[in-house]
Design a protein around this motif. Structure first.
Motif, PDB file in Angstrom:
ATOM      1  N   UNK A  68      -2.278  32.447 -44.512  1.00  0.00           N
ATOM      2  CA  UNK A  68      -2.646  31.508 -45.570  1.00  0.00           C
ATOM      3  C   UNK A  68      -3.132  30.220 -44.926  1.00  0.00           C
ATOM      4  N   UNK A  69      -4.392  29.902 -45.182  1.00  0.00           N
ATOM      5  CA  UNK A  69      -4.998  28.763 -44.522  1.00  0.00           C
ATOM      6  C   UNK A  69      -5.486  27.701 -45.482  1.00  0.00           C
ATOM      7  N   UNK A  70      -5.215  26.451 -45.148  1.00  0.00           N
ATOM      8  CA  UNK A  70      -5.752  25.311 -45.894  1.00  0.00           C
ATOM      9  C   UNK A  70      -6.958  24.792 -45.132  1.00  0.00           C
ATOM     10  N   UNK A  71      -8.143  25.115 -45.650  1.00  0.00           N
ATOM     11  CA  UNK A  71      -9.379  24.748 -44.975  1.00  0.00           C
ATOM     12  C   UNK A  71      -9.783  23.315 -45.283  1.00  0.00           C
TER      13      UNK A  71
ATOM     14  N   UNK B  79      -2.808  26.740 -40.877  1.00  0.00           N
ATOM     15  CA  UNK B  79      -2.513  28.131 -41.206  1.00  0.00           C
ATOM     16  C   UNK B  79      -1.012  28.398 -41.176  1.00  0.00           C
ATOM     17  N   UNK B  80      -0.576  29.215 -42.111  1.00  0.00           N
ATOM     18  CA  UNK B  80       0.797  29.708 -42.128  1.00  0.00           C
ATOM     19  C   UNK B  80       0.736  31.224 -42.014  1.00  0.00           C
ATOM     20  N   UNK B  81       1.585  31.777 -41.152  1.00  0.00           N
ATOM     21  CA  UNK B  81       1.605  33.224 -40.924  1.00  0.00           C
ATOM     22  C   UNK B  81       2.975  33.765 -41.339  1.00  0.00           C
ATOM     23  N   UNK B  82       2.952  34.819 -42.124  1.00  0.00           N
ATOM     24  CA  UNK B  82       4.190  35.474 -42.554  1.00  0.00           C
ATOM     25  C   UNK B  82       3.952  36.980 -42.610  1.00  0.00           C
TER      26      UNK B  82
END
Length: 616
Positions: free
Chosen positions: A101-104, A31-34
């Protein structure tokens, strides 16, 4: 921020964090958090007030002759002067956006956007919302009058995945998963669908409505990215070959959300109640569907699309009044926030691009033919109406309209009246397409790498609000836009300048969808209408500084009828995390008060606005 607003933000932040933790643990996702925290302020640069609101009504404190045939000689009608106030601030708010934004997996990604807005305008300018002046309430007549975000339908916030109270909004404008597998891409969840490339003009951008609450005139270069409504849906794209794509969607209906009465950007005369709930309930579970084909051939790019949708903007007509003070069987209720005189009626009608004469007739016809409890036939005859027939009245002249209206506005008869109108949403089909080409020319010339685009759409049997507020008008409408855009380097010192020039044509309505039969509308006269369709020209420029610390913007729009909108501005980004924007919104009507152009009546939106954001 208020204690209640703080609790709302905390609850949603906790919910978002819990959801993130759950998904992360379940799928071992990356996950990326912005996001950002931003303060926004819009200060008026004009003394013009919003005539749609009680405080800005130009008839406040003005005395007019009572034209009623029953009135004693010399009698007058006056709207209370106590309503009058001057607004100085249009918008002051704090906004927080969180993006997850998550890469599952290799083929599955998730996007969650949490947005929170706290409107603090009333803290710095207390004329907005419901006020009590002279013993009268300025917000007693309309649903959520003065509320920044609450709506009459859709769970108070206007739709699912959102919560709103009078000053705060929490929603999830993006909440979806993306699946990629070779030529196939699928997106499922709450999402925007943006088609088309035109700036200002929504020729091909037809799938979604708009959310017009909040700051109405934002940065033009951001187009509709922040106001386009998201909705639950499924979208898929399949790449047939290297030059051809097929795109389609199924999406739940979501209406355009309008600013409420007694807020700075209110667009509807606040002497009228828009009864939105019944029309919304009829279509809230309906779905829109659309298909698009995109490809390249012979050096041209092309697209063709077809959409079957419930028009999110809706259409308006008289409806039965409800609640205290209602005159049974009519579209009116006795209410101190209503209309006080025929002069006020004509001004509001012209400002709304309505026919002030024949709207009187359709409101009388609304009662029907089952009896004449209010003596309308006798009144119309006495006042000289061109047709005094129950259920089929026709006014014909200003004198007749003044006489009928002022008779009801006379305090001994009814007094100020608040009108009721409904908002309904009709299904329609939209067909369109486009073509584009990248031109080649002499290196570094204006023609080299110039992009030309042409977009068009056609809607058969489109419904329009009738300027009489009677039965809807059904007409075919087409619109098209010619677009030229390019990055061009004028100097070796500065980065390339981006510019876009556009021409829009619409056959039946103006930029805001108002039927052209209601324009060129001087108060007290029947609207002359506009033949030849609506045309608009636009130009936008962006110029970064040599260090990219600054970006200078300029946008201008005219309808060739004397209406102008201009927005110069600058964006300053001294660090990766800090950004400040400063812009001017300038609105000018060459024929102010005649309502010939698209901006007349919007002059109160002349303002300077600033945004300061911390990004992470």
């Amino acid at each position: 921020m208020s204690e209640n607003g703080t609790r709302i933000l905390q609850r949603n932040a906790v919910a978002a964090a819990a959801l993130l933790a759950l998904v992360s643990s379940a799928h071992a996702a990356e996950w990326a958090v912005s996001g950002f925290v931003r303060q926004e302020l819009a200060v008026k640069t004009t003394d013009d007030q919003n005539n749609n609101n009680q405080y800005g009504n130009e008839q406040n404190g003005i005395t007019y002759t009572n034209h009623s045939a029953l009135a004693a000689p010399g009698s007058t009608l006056t709207r209370p002067a106590a309503f009058k106030e001057d607004a100085h601030i249009n918008w002051f708010a704090t906004r927080i956006d969180l993006n997850f934004d998550g890469k599952l997996s290799e083929s599955l990604k998730a996007t969650i956007k949490v947005r929170g807005i706290l409107d603090e305008t009333r803290v710095v300018d207390n004329i907005y919302g419901t006020r009590t002046v002279g013993g009268l309430s300025t917000g007693s007549g309309d649903f959520n009058s003065g509320s920044s975000f609450r709506q009459q339908f859709g769970g108070t916030a206007g739709g699912p995945l959102a919560y709103a109270n009078d000053r705060a909004l929490i929603d999830l404008p993006a909440f979806y998963v993306d699946y990629n597998n070779g030529p196939l891409w699928i997106r499922a969840g709450n999402q925007q669908i943006a088609w088309g490339e035109a700036l200002f003009f929504r020729v091909a951008d037809q799938p979604n409505g708009l959310d017009l609450r909040g700051h109405l005139f934002g940065v033009a270069a951001e187009e509709y990215s922040d106001t386009r409504r998201s909705s639950l849906g499924l979208r898929a794209n399949y790449r047939v070959n290297e030059t051809t794509d097929v795109d389609g969607f199924v999406q739940r209906f979501a209406p355009t959300l309008l600013p409420n009465g007694e807020t700075a950007y209110n667009l509807v005369q606040d002497q009228f109640t828009v009864d939105q709930r019944p029309g919304y309930d009829e279509v809230k579970n309906k779905w829109n569907v659309g298909f698009r084909l995109k490809g390249e051939a012979g050096g041209f790019g092309y697209q063709a699309f077809a959409i079957n949708r419930i028009n999110p903007d809706g259409v308006y007509k008289w409806s039965a009044a409800k609640g205290p003070g209602t005159l049974p069987g009519t579209a009116f209720a006795m209410n101190p926030t209503g209309v006080y005189s025929s002069a006020e009626w004509f001004k509001g009608a012209a400002n709304s691009r309505l026919n002030g004469f024949e709207a009187v007739a359709t409101s009388m016809n609304f009662i029907g033919t089952n009896g004449d409890p209010y003596g309308l036939v006798g009144l119309a005859t006495t006042c000289g109406a061109s047709r005094a027939e129950l259920g089929n009245f026709q006014i014909g002249s200003r004198a007749a309209a003044e006489c009928i209206l002022d008779t009801f506005f006379t305090p001994s008869v009814a007094g100020p009246l608040r009108g009721w109108i409904s908002r309904e949403y009709k299904r329609e089909s939209v067909f369109g397409g486009g073509i584009n080409r990248v031109f080649s020319g002499e290196q570094d010339s204006l023609l080299d790498q110039l992009i030309g685009r042409f977009e068009f759409s056609y809607t058969p049997d489109k419904r329009f609000t009738n300027p009489t507020l009677g039965d809807y008008i059904k007409k075919d409408e087409y619109q098209f836009a010619l677009i030229l855009e390019k990055y061009h380097k004028f100097s070796s010192t500065f980065p390339a300048t981006y510019f876009v020039a556009q021409w829009l044509h619409k056959s039946r309505s103006d930029l805001f969808g108002r039927y052209l039969g209601g324009v060129d509308n001087t108060p007290g006269e029947a609207p002359k209408g506009q033949s030849g369709g609506f045309n608009a020209l636009a130009l936008a420029l962006q110029q970064p500084s040599p260090t990219l610390e600054y970006r200078f913007d300029f946008a201008i729009l005219t309808d060739t009828k004397g209406g102008w909108y201009m927005q110069p501005g600058v964006r300053w980004k001294p660090t990766k995390s800090v950004q400040a924007d400063l812009y001017l919104n300038a609105v000018y009507s060459q024929h102010k008060g005649e309502y010939r152009d698209f901006v007349d009546g919007l002059q109160h939106n002349n303002e300077i606005f600033a945004r300061v954001a911390y990004q992470f």
